[in-house]
Write an enzyme that holds these catalytic residues in place. Structure first.
Site, PDB file in Angstrom:
ATOM      1  N   TYR A 192       0.835  -1.213   0.000  1.00  0.00           N
ATOM      2  CA  TYR A 192       0.000   0.000   0.000  1.00  0.00           C
ATOM      3  C   TYR A 192       0.867   1.260   0.000  1.00  0.00           C
ATOM      4  CZ  TYR A 192      -3.359   3.499   1.589  1.00  0.00           C
ATOM      5  OH  TYR A 192      -4.136   4.626   1.690  1.00  0.00           O
ATOM      6  N   LYS A 196       1.202   4.256  -2.931  1.00  0.00           N
ATOM      7  CA  LYS A 196       0.906   5.674  -2.707  1.00  0.00           C
ATOM      8  C   LYS A 196       2.147   6.550  -2.949  1.00  0.00           C
ATOM      9  CE  LYS A 196      -3.505   5.493  -1.524  1.00  0.00           C
ATOM     10  NZ  LYS A 196      -4.573   6.085  -2.336  1.00  0.00           N
TER      11      LYS A 196
HETATM   12  N1  LIG Z   1      -9.393   5.339   5.495  1.00  0.00           N
HETATM   13  C1  LIG Z   1      -8.151   5.716   5.778  1.00  0.00           C
HETATM   14  O1  LIG Z   1      -7.682   5.610   6.921  1.00  0.00           O
HETATM   15  C2  LIG Z   1      -7.296   6.312   4.684  1.00  0.00           C
HETATM   16  C3  LIG Z   1      -6.089   6.916   5.068  1.00  0.00           C
HETATM   17  C4  LIG Z   1      -5.278   7.469   4.101  1.00  0.00           C
HETATM   18  C5  LIG Z   1      -5.668   7.428   2.780  1.00  0.00           C
HETATM   19  N2  LIG Z   1      -6.844   6.851   2.418  1.00  0.00           N
HETATM   20  C6  LIG Z   1      -7.207   6.845   0.992  1.00  0.00           C
HETATM   21  O2  LIG Z   1      -8.462   7.455   0.827  1.00  0.00           O
HETATM   22  C7  LIG Z   1      -9.112   6.927  -0.332  1.00  0.00           C
HETATM   23  C8  LIG Z   1     -10.528   6.522   0.013  1.00  0.00           C
HETATM   24  O3  LIG Z   1     -10.468   5.497   0.993  1.00  0.00           O
HETATM   25  P1  LIG Z   1     -11.663   5.239   2.027  1.00  0.00           P
HETATM   26  O4  LIG Z   1     -11.073   5.272   3.371  1.00  0.00           O
HETATM   27  O5  LIG Z   1     -12.818   6.089   1.723  1.00  0.00           O
HETATM   28  O6  LIG Z   1     -11.975   3.700   1.692  1.00  0.00           O
HETATM   29  P2  LIG Z   1     -13.357   2.956   1.419  1.00  0.00           P
HETATM   30  O7  LIG Z   1     -14.412   3.429   2.336  1.00  0.00           O
HETATM   31  O8  LIG Z   1     -13.006   1.513   1.378  1.00  0.00           O
HETATM   32  O9  LIG Z   1     -13.741   3.466  -0.052  1.00  0.00           O
HETATM   33  C9  LIG Z   1     -12.940   3.141  -1.135  1.00  0.00           C
HETATM   34  C10 LIG Z   1     -13.697   3.412  -2.396  1.00  0.00           C
HETATM   35  O10 LIG Z   1     -12.882   2.987  -3.501  1.00  0.00           O
HETATM   36  C11 LIG Z   1     -13.689   2.152  -4.307  1.00  0.00           C
HETATM   37  N3  LIG Z   1     -12.942   1.207  -5.125  1.00  0.00           N
HETATM   38  C12 LIG Z   1     -12.253   0.113  -4.752  1.00  0.00           C
HETATM   39  N4  LIG Z   1     -11.806  -0.542  -5.842  1.00  0.00           N
HETATM   40  C13 LIG Z   1     -12.233   0.170  -6.911  1.00  0.00           C
HETATM   41  C14 LIG Z   1     -12.123   0.004  -8.305  1.00  0.00           C
HETATM   42  N5  LIG Z   1     -11.491  -1.039  -8.848  1.00  0.00           N
HETATM   43  N6  LIG Z   1     -12.696   0.935  -9.112  1.00  0.00           N
HETATM   44  C15 LIG Z   1     -13.364   1.979  -8.595  1.00  0.00           C
HETATM   45  N7  LIG Z   1     -13.515   2.187  -7.287  1.00  0.00           N
HETATM   46  C16 LIG Z   1     -12.959   1.280  -6.468  1.00  0.00           C
HETATM   47  C17 LIG Z   1     -14.628   1.445  -3.348  1.00  0.00           C
HETATM   48  O11 LIG Z   1     -15.722   0.868  -4.046  1.00  0.00           O
HETATM   49  P3  LIG Z   1     -16.611  -0.306  -3.382  1.00  0.00           P
HETATM   50  O12 LIG Z   1     -17.556   0.353  -2.436  1.00  0.00           O
HETATM   51  O13 LIG Z   1     -17.296  -0.914  -4.565  1.00  0.00           O
HETATM   52  O14 LIG Z   1     -15.670  -1.246  -2.689  1.00  0.00           O
HETATM   53  C18 LIG Z   1     -15.008   2.620  -2.470  1.00  0.00           C
HETATM   54  O15 LIG Z   1     -15.995   3.396  -3.082  1.00  0.00           O
HETATM   55  C19 LIG Z   1      -8.236   5.770  -0.801  1.00  0.00           C
HETATM   56  O16 LIG Z   1      -7.442   6.196  -1.889  1.00  0.00           O
HETATM   57  C20 LIG Z   1      -7.356   5.463   0.395  1.00  0.00           C
HETATM   58  O17 LIG Z   1      -6.122   4.920   0.027  1.00  0.00           O
HETATM   59  C21 LIG Z   1      -7.674   6.288   3.341  1.00  0.00           C
END
Ligand SMILES: NC(=O)c1ccc[n+]([C@@H]2O[C@H](COP(=O)([O-])OP(=O)(O)OC[C@H]3O[C@@H](n4cnc5c(N)ncnc54)[C@H](OP(=O)(O)O)[C@@H]3O)[C@@H](O)[C@H]2O)c1
Length: 270
Positions: A192, A196
């Protein structure tokens, strides 16, 4: 629907989590029109309707960033319906290593040996491929596919936001003081993190590429957030807080920054 005077934004992976919170945050900007990206049409339709039952400000769009045909279909649809895109938010992201960690933890609890002698290389390679497909290749292909539409943007400036992570920062990783982000220097999540870190270089690439056009191309670090992403394994903050800086970058004016990696507190080292 007349989108002519409005700023058209596409957010990938916006049916839940941070992307959804960004869409919600952008709703406060009444002159914005949000294309809520989801790889699953029904999840996208539900999320869009939950945000805006009128469909005037939010419309779902099916886009699987790991599937080129899906990306191209989405770009063709935006081209034929709206003729342009003003803001692209590359938000979709996954961290499948968490599942392995949870599985290992479970086995440990059951008394199994935590570190097997043999590494399953097939599994490791698949892990890299799956995560890079979404986090890196997906963001790159979406940006490539939508660049022709961003070139037709009527917004000044056009903007691209890459949703990255503090864990992908090389600067924080090697910070000798470890003062603020000591927790990020743990040797965890190499797949991961490296996806990034590569995304960050991609951000700088596009910032340089579109510099002469005046586009604002930036990376945002959401920080640990309570979404499905962490599978409830670690506690984070609400997605609405992590959306703040992404919304800011998506609504930058001509005086705003470009080629910068930030969170809501300010600049983060690459
Ligand atoms: N949560 C954290 O602590 C955190 C921290 C730092 C950075 N981030 C970053 O923030 C961003 C959003 O994460 P989140 O926390 O909101 O996670 P999340 O709730 O799991 O949401 C991720 C989203 O990405 C979608 N996704 C996954 N595979 C995909 C694909 N092949 N094509 C299109 N969409 C896809 C998921 O769709 P489905 O609903 O269909 O699965 C979901 O809508 C990510 O880039 C993550 O790396 C998150």
């Amino acid at each position: 629907m007349n989108t002519e005077p409005r700023t058209i934004v596409l957010i990938t992976g916006a049916n839940q989590g941070i992307g959804y919170a960004v869409a919600k945050g952008l709703l406060a900007h009444k002159n914005y029109f949000i294309l809520l990206g989801s790889r699953d049409a029904s999840r996208g339709a539900k999320a869009a309707a939950d945000l805006d039952s009128t469909g005037e400000f939010v419309q779902p769009i099916t886009i699987d960033v790991a599937d080129d045909a899906s990306i191209q279909t989405a770009a063709n649809l935006v081209a034929s319906k709206y003729g342009r895109l003003d803001v692209l938010i590359n938000n979709s992201g996954i961290n499948n290593e968490i599942d392995i960690l949870i599985e290992q933890h479970k086995k440990q609890q059951e008394g199994a040996v935590p570190h097997p002698e043999l590494v399953d290389l097939d599994q490791q390679r698949k892990l890299f491929r799956d995560v890079y497909e979404v986090n890196l290749f997906g963001a790159a292909m979406v940006t490539e596919a939508f660049t022709p539409l961003l070139k037709k943007s009527t917004a000044i400036p056009a903007r691209i936001v890459f949703v990255s992570s503090h864990t992908g920062s090389l600067g924080l990783r090697v910070d000798p003081s470890g003062a603020e982000y000591a927790k990020w220097s743990r040797p965890s999540f190499p797949v991961y993190r490296s996806s990034k870190a590569a995304l960050n270089m991609l951000t700088l690439h596009y910032a340089a590429k579109f510099h002469d056009k005046g586009w604002k191309v930036n990376g945002s670090c959401p920080n640990l957030t309570d979404t499905n992403f962490a599978r409830g394994w670690v506690k984070g903050r609400p997605a609405s807080e992590s959306a703040v800086n992404i919304v800011r970058l998506a609504t930058l004016s001509i005086d705003g920054e470009s080629g910068v990696y930030s969170d809501e507190k300010g600049v983060v080292p690459w």
